[in-house]
Design a protein around this motif. Structure first.
Motif, PDB file in Angstrom:
ATOM      1  N   TYR A 208       0.847  -0.928  -0.254  1.00  0.00           N
ATOM      2  CA  TYR A 208      -0.451   0.324  -0.174  1.00  0.00           C
ATOM      3  C   TYR A 208       0.924   1.544   0.061  1.00  0.00           C
ATOM      4  CZ  TYR A 208      -3.624  -2.789   1.263  1.00  0.00           C
ATOM      5  OH  TYR A 208      -5.145  -4.490   1.195  1.00  0.00           O
ATOM      6  N   GLU A 209       1.768   1.437   0.255  1.00  0.00           N
ATOM      7  CA  GLU A 209       3.031   2.910   0.710  1.00  0.00           C
ATOM      8  C   GLU A 209       3.165   2.825  -0.472  1.00  0.00           C
ATOM      9  OE1 GLU A 209       5.516   1.012   3.586  1.00  0.00           O
ATOM     10  OE2 GLU A 209       4.578   1.291   5.183  1.00  0.00           O
ATOM     11  N   ALA A 210       3.656   1.422  -1.229  1.00  0.00           N
ATOM     12  CA  ALA A 210       4.606   1.619  -2.474  1.00  0.00           C
ATOM     13  C   ALA A 210       3.308   2.166  -3.982  1.00  0.00           C
ATOM     14  CB  ALA A 210       4.739   0.526  -3.199  1.00  0.00           C
ATOM     15  N   LEU A 213       2.419   5.856  -3.203  1.00  0.00           N
ATOM     16  CA  LEU A 213       3.651   6.551  -3.980  1.00  0.00           C
ATOM     17  C   LEU A 213       4.111   6.725  -4.883  1.00  0.00           C
ATOM     18  CD1 LEU A 213       6.540   5.380  -1.690  1.00  0.00           C
ATOM     19  CD2 LEU A 213       5.816   7.342  -1.130  1.00  0.00           C
ATOM     20  N   ASP A 214       2.955   5.756  -5.409  1.00  0.00           N
ATOM     21  CA  ASP A 214       2.855   5.686  -7.778  1.00  0.00           C
ATOM     22  C   ASP A 214       1.695   6.220  -7.174  1.00  0.00           C
ATOM     23  OD1 ASP A 214       5.781   4.478  -7.001  1.00  0.00           O
ATOM     24  OD2 ASP A 214       4.262   2.557  -8.385  1.00  0.00           O
ATOM     25  N   GLY A 215       0.775   6.707  -6.373  1.00  0.00           N
ATOM     26  CA  GLY A 215      -0.478   8.031  -6.962  1.00  0.00           C
ATOM     27  C   GLY A 215      -1.342   7.379  -6.599  1.00  0.00           C
ATOM     28  N   ALA A 216      -1.325   5.943  -6.640  1.00  0.00           N
ATOM     29  CA  ALA A 216      -2.983   5.015  -6.820  1.00  0.00           C
ATOM     30  C   ALA A 216      -3.655   5.112  -5.729  1.00  0.00           C
ATOM     31  CB  ALA A 216      -2.393   3.533  -6.344  1.00  0.00           C
ATOM     32  N   GLY A 217      -5.074   6.517  -5.578  1.00  0.00           N
ATOM     33  CA  GLY A 217      -5.895   6.372  -4.652  1.00  0.00           C
ATOM     34  C   GLY A 217      -6.195   5.208  -3.610  1.00  0.00           C
ATOM     35  N   ILE A 218      -7.442   5.248  -2.997  1.00  0.00           N
ATOM     36  CA  ILE A 218      -7.951   4.397  -2.355  1.00  0.00           C
ATOM     37  C   ILE A 218      -8.411   3.519  -2.939  1.00  0.00           C
ATOM     38  CG2 ILE A 218      -9.695   5.448  -1.697  1.00  0.00           C
ATOM     39  CD1 ILE A 218      -8.515   3.016   0.651  1.00  0.00           C
ATOM     40  N   TRP A 219      -9.753   3.653  -3.702  1.00  0.00           N
ATOM     41  CA  TRP A 219     -10.280   2.778  -4.691  1.00  0.00           C
ATOM     42  C   TRP A 219      -9.382   1.965  -5.483  1.00  0.00           C
ATOM     43  CZ3 TRP A 219     -14.739   1.836  -2.608  1.00  0.00           C
ATOM     44  CH2 TRP A 219     -15.736   3.021  -2.023  1.00  0.00           C
TER      45      TRP A 219
END
Length: 315
Positions: A208-210, A213-219
């Motif tokens: 989840y941290e990676a 950092l790559d810009g992925a949101g919660i969904w």
């Protein structure tokens, strides 16, 4: 000399390897006695015209062959038509109940995955419906669904002013289906929550941290990390929920009694009514055997599809 030593060593290994099976043997025999013997007796009874007149010695009941199966499978006759209607109602009920249980359980598990103040108390609160005895919980719901004195009508009509001043009959007519569905989901979704919560503990937080950092949101994290990671657990969970819900007898029986409204006439209660209310035990046994075959086929097909899907995914 060496041959004797090898023989002794081999016999010692056999004793060690057979010990677990010997320890399991009493439980296995008891399990076969409790489940297999009634199953065989039920299959035999399905080939007889067994009524209340032969209860003292059911082996004296006339042998009818496939007549009971022909009767319950003939949708042009009242018995077969009623069974088909009950089967379709059960399919719709199971589909909605399993889907809502999985959705609510997964949403609650994802919501409580991150640590926050009061998370332990909220998790324990979510598990209360699962921890309560089924009969006590369903009887409470039956009181809540009462037309004149029930809490549901009091809140909907008295407090919120919904549906007009006339109170709703929740345990009669078409509304009985939604009342039954509400109780089923209420007591079933905490199990899905518990299983998915346990599965989420195996997902490394670094993923989840990676992703963050790559810009992925919660969904996107839920879609790309959470759901694929608990896919194997979800496959087993859906199967267990399906079998429990399709076979559920306690909930409709406690909620409606021996005879449920047509809109909530599940197969399990329908078989009970055919066997213990109308005293047609041969017909009820035939329905039970058909239900068993249906569940076996669905389970085998589901396991075949999911196993093949996992193999293709790994490949």
């Amino acid at each position: 000399m060496s041959t004797g030593i090898r023989t002794i060593a081999t016999s010692a290994r056999l004793r060690r390897s057979s010990l677990p099976y010997l320890l399991l043997l009493p439980a296995l025999l008891l399990e076969l006695l409790v489940h297999l013997l009634p199953m065989v007796m039920g299959i035999l009874m399905s080939f007889r015209r067994l009524t209340q007149f032969f209860l003292r010695d059911w082996s004296r009941a006339p042998w009818t062959g496939w007549a009971n199966y022909e009767l319950v499978l003939d949708v042009n006759r009242p018995v077969g038509e009623a069974l088909l209607r009950s089967f379709l109602t059960t399919c719709l009920f199971t589909l909605l109940s399993v889907g809502l249980c999985w959705l609510l359980g997964t949403a609650a598990a994802v919501f409580t995955q991150e640590s926050f103040r009061g998370r332990g108390f909220l998790r324990a609160l979510f598990l209360v419906p699962y921890a309560l005895p089924v009969y006590a919980a369903v009887i409470t719901w039956a009181f809540m669904f009462q037309r004149d004195n029930g809490l549901v009508n009091h809140v909907l009509h008295g407090q919120l002013g919904l549906g007009g001043a006339e109170h709703t009959f929740w345990l009669l007519g078409d509304n009985s289906f939604w009342a039954l569905l509400t109780v089923s989901v209420w007591k079933g979704w905490p199990f899905a929550f518990l299983i998915v919560t346990a599965a989420l503990q195996n997902i490394p937080g670094e993923l989840y941290e990676a992703a963050a950092l790559d810009g992925a949101g919660i969904w996107r994290q839920i879609h790309r990390i959470t759901l694929p990671s608990v896919g194997a657990v979800n496959q087993v969970l859906v199967l267990v929920l399906f079998l429990w819900t399709f076979n559920d007898f306690n909930t409709p029986f406690v909620l409606f009694g021996k005879s449920a409204p047509e809109a909530a006439d599940l197969v399990s209660l329908h078989i009970y009514q055919s066997s213990f209310v109308t005293w047609n035990f041969g017909t009820g046994s035939a329905m039970s055997v058909l239900l068993l075959l249906f569940l076996l086929l669905v389970t085998a097909g589901y396991l075949l599809v999911t196993t093949r899907g996992r193999r293709n995914g790994h490949g």
